[in-house]
Scaffold this motif. Structure first.
Motif, mmCIF file in Angstrom:
data_model
loop_
_atom_site.group_PDB
_atom_site.id
_atom_site.type_symbol
_atom_site.label_atom_id
_atom_site.label_comp_id
_atom_site.label_asym_id
_atom_site.label_seq_id
_atom_site.Cartn_x
_atom_site.Cartn_y
_atom_site.Cartn_z
ATOM 1 N N ALA A 130 44.094 46.546 32.418
ATOM 2 C CA ALA A 130 44.813 46.257 31.168
ATOM 3 C C ALA A 130 46.217 45.714 31.404
ATOM 4 C CB ALA A 130 44.865 47.515 30.309
ATOM 5 N N ARG A 131 46.876 46.172 32.446
ATOM 6 C CA ARG A 131 48.275 45.773 32.680
ATOM 7 C C ARG A 131 48.420 44.483 33.482
ATOM 8 N NH1 ARG A 131 49.570 47.536 37.951
ATOM 9 N NH2 ARG A 131 48.059 49.001 38.839
ATOM 10 N N LYS A 132 47.295 43.902 33.910
ATOM 11 C CA LYS A 132 47.356 42.705 34.737
ATOM 12 C C LYS A 132 47.519 41.450 33.887
ATOM 13 C CE LYS A 132 46.452 44.596 38.789
ATOM 14 N NZ LYS A 132 47.442 44.540 39.884
ATOM 15 N N PRO A 133 48.279 40.465 34.367
ATOM 16 C CA PRO A 133 48.295 39.163 33.680
ATOM 17 C C PRO A 133 46.930 38.513 33.807
ATOM 18 C CG PRO A 133 49.459 39.036 35.770
ATOM 19 C CD PRO A 133 49.159 40.491 35.546
ATOM 20 N N VAL A 134 46.565 37.712 32.842
ATOM 21 C CA VAL A 134 45.221 37.140 32.840
ATOM 22 C C VAL A 134 44.992 36.264 34.070
ATOM 23 C CG1 VAL A 134 45.865 35.091 31.501
ATOM 24 C CG2 VAL A 134 43.517 35.992 31.377
ATOM 25 N N ALA A 135 46.044 35.670 34.624
ATOM 26 C CA ALA A 135 45.908 34.831 35.818
ATOM 27 C C ALA A 135 45.503 35.635 37.048
ATOM 28 C CB ALA A 135 47.210 34.086 36.088
ATOM 29 N N HIS A 138 40.236 36.950 39.236
ATOM 30 C CA HIS A 138 39.693 35.959 40.150
ATOM 31 C C HIS A 138 38.828 34.965 39.373
ATOM 32 C CE1 HIS A 138 38.278 34.170 43.799
ATOM 33 N NE2 HIS A 138 37.019 34.427 43.507
ATOM 34 N N GLY A 139 39.082 33.679 39.581
ATOM 35 C CA GLY A 139 38.338 32.651 38.875
ATOM 36 C C GLY A 139 39.082 32.049 37.702
ATOM 37 N N VAL A 140 40.200 32.667 37.311
ATOM 38 C CA VAL A 140 41.025 32.131 36.226
ATOM 39 C C VAL A 140 42.141 31.297 36.840
ATOM 40 C CG1 VAL A 140 42.545 32.677 34.292
ATOM 41 C CG2 VAL A 140 40.494 34.044 34.679
ATOM 42 N N GLY A 141 42.025 29.977 36.717
ATOM 43 C CA GLY A 141 43.021 29.086 37.280
ATOM 44 C C GLY A 141 44.197 28.885 36.355
ATOM 45 N N ASP A 154 47.404 36.909 27.013
ATOM 46 C CA ASP A 154 48.147 36.771 28.254
ATOM 47 C C ASP A 154 47.917 37.899 29.238
ATOM 48 O OD1 ASP A 154 49.342 38.574 26.581
ATOM 49 O OD2 ASP A 154 51.398 37.944 27.036
ATOM 50 N N THR A 155 47.192 38.953 28.844
ATOM 51 C CA THR A 155 46.881 40.052 29.753
ATOM 52 C C THR A 155 45.370 40.272 29.772
ATOM 53 O OG1 THR A 155 47.023 41.802 28.078
ATOM 54 C CG2 THR A 155 49.066 41.188 29.206
ATOM 55 N N ARG A 178 31.510 35.008 30.694
ATOM 56 C CA ARG A 178 31.837 35.461 32.043
ATOM 57 C C ARG A 178 33.240 36.056 32.091
ATOM 58 N NH1 ARG A 178 30.249 31.310 34.282
ATOM 59 N NH2 ARG A 178 32.200 30.121 34.413
ATOM 60 N N LEU A 179 34.204 35.433 31.409
ATOM 61 C CA LEU A 179 35.565 35.960 31.386
ATOM 62 C C LEU A 179 35.615 37.318 30.700
ATOM 63 C CD1 LEU A 179 38.618 35.555 31.880
ATOM 64 C CD2 LEU A 179 38.728 34.458 29.641
ATOM 65 N N HIS A 180 34.871 37.470 29.610
ATOM 66 C CA HIS A 180 34.837 38.748 28.890
ATOM 67 C C HIS A 180 34.312 39.859 29.794
ATOM 68 C CE1 HIS A 180 33.437 41.660 25.742
ATOM 69 N NE2 HIS A 180 34.605 41.317 25.232
ATOM 70 N N GLU A 181 33.293 39.547 30.597
ATOM 71 C CA GLU A 181 32.749 40.547 31.516
ATOM 72 C C GLU A 181 33.763 40.909 32.600
ATOM 73 O OE1 GLU A 181 29.218 38.748 32.976
ATOM 74 O OE2 GLU A 181 27.978 39.360 31.258
ATOM 75 N N ARG A 182 34.400 39.906 33.172
ATOM 76 C CA ARG A 182 35.362 40.180 34.239
ATOM 77 C C ARG A 182 36.556 40.965 33.730
ATOM 78 N NH1 ARG A 182 35.537 34.497 37.736
ATOM 79 N NH2 ARG A 182 33.465 34.743 38.670
ATOM 80 N N ALA A 183 36.996 40.699 32.514
ATOM 81 C CA ALA A 183 38.119 41.442 31.945
ATOM 82 C C ALA A 183 37.782 42.910 31.761
ATOM 83 C CB ALA A 183 38.527 40.829 30.608
#
Length: 344
Positions: A130-135, A138-141, A154-155, A178-183
């Protein structure tokens, strides 16, 4: 396979069993291929499920090793660090998680040269992400991160809380899901063992701090020329190229490029290396070493090649074939680009 001499005791409770190992040579140099292969072999002494991530990392699935040796993942990671340092003079950072995504993010959550474990507990994982920036996912350029930040995502926590439909509208159906799963810490990708890393690398270390961009370009030309020759000799082609630049303080910068089609053509490798170097905008940076790595290697005979009607390109390829024949007969140093004579 030779097993380490570890005692057999009752296995610990099941938990996170994927290790992400990032190697750090104590000397600050870029790992050469021989050392990297040796390190992979050492990891295979603990578990056969080792996935190379060249040039300096690997993934391990140690769930079987945990049951066999009776040691938790953190214990195996600590043992690996000691053995790697003693045998090769290389330290490493180890992240432990329930899947490759979480193991990688655990390794990157702090300074290097440590063992960090993320427990396999949904609440702990959610709080960690939860506290990580979205960047940080892994895989988010950079481009994807900017797009998400424009929508207030942004997180990682905000992305996890967003409806999957909204993410799909922003990024597309597959990428949004895929992004929703990784988050949420979900990564179904298995650790894929590979007997040999599908890459080929070369490094040039300067005699001192190199500030001249022209000298660095000459070094890159020599590296690209050598890589191209080795690729053609082995009958392989590269899908991409990675540049690593190491500075006087030991820090590094990396840039990668994917080719439109697999190639072993020296001019294409050289042009990509020059473009990656230019993208760093180094100005007066104090550079100690540059390294190129051809990635995603495949059989050159089965790689598709678009026909070119450019006479200059066809001539360059004929010259390249002649150079390869000369090198095969008289040695690798028989013919080389004139600009590489200035490399020190």
């Amino acid at each position: 396979m030779t097993r380490p001499a570890l005692s057999l005791v009752p296995p610990p409770p099941a938990g996170a069993g994927v290790l992400y190992v990032h190697f750090h040579p104590v000397s600050g140099a870029v790992l050469d291929e021989e050392t990297y292969d040796g390190l992979l072999g050492m990891l295979a002494e603990v578990t056969p499920v080792v996935q190379p991530l060249p040039p300096d990392a690997a993934l391990l699935d140690v769930r079987g090793a945990v049951r066999y040796f009776g040691h938790p993942p953190a214990g195996l990671a600590a043992l690996l660090r000691v053995r790697v340092l003693a045998r090769y003079g290389v330290d490493c950072t180890v992240g432990i998680g329930a899947n490759p995504l979480l193991a990688r993010m655990a390794a990157e959550d702090g300074p290097p040269r440590a063992v960090r474990e993320l427990p396999d507990d949904p609440e702990t994982v959610a709080a960690f992400l939860a506290r990580k920036p979205v960047a940080a996912l892994h895989g988010v350029g950079p481009a994807t991160a900017r797009t998400l930040c424009a929508y207030g995502l942004d997180t990682v926590g905000r992305v996890a809380a967003a409806p999957v439909g909204a993410l799909q509208r922003i990024l597309g159906a597959s990428a949004g899901r895929r992004l929703h799963e990784r988050a949420r810490g979900i990564d179904p990708t298995p650790v894929a063992p590979d007997a040999r890393a599908r890459s080929m690398g070369a490094e040039h270390r300067f005699a001192g701090d190199e500030l001249d961009p022209d000298v660095r370009r000459h070094a890159l030309l020599a590296l690209a020329d050598g890589l191209g020759a080795r690729l053609r000799e082995s009958g392989q082609a590269a899908r991409g190229l990675k540049l690593t630049v190491r500075y006087a303080d030991g820090s590094t910068s990396t840039r990668s490029r994917t080719f439109p089609e697999p190639t072993a053509h020296t001019p294409e490798l050289t042009a990509a290396a020059y473009a990656l170097h230019a993208s760093l905008a180094l100005q007066r940076a104090r550079v100690r070493a540059v390294a190129l790595r051809a990635e995603g290697l495949c059989d050159a005979g089965s790689a598709a090649h678009q026909l070119s009607f450019d006479p200059a390109d066809e001539k360059a390829r004929r010259v390249e074939e002649a150079v390869d024949r000369a090198r095969a007969k008289f040695g690798a140093g028989a013919v080389r680009p004139a600009a590489t004579l200035w490399v020190a």
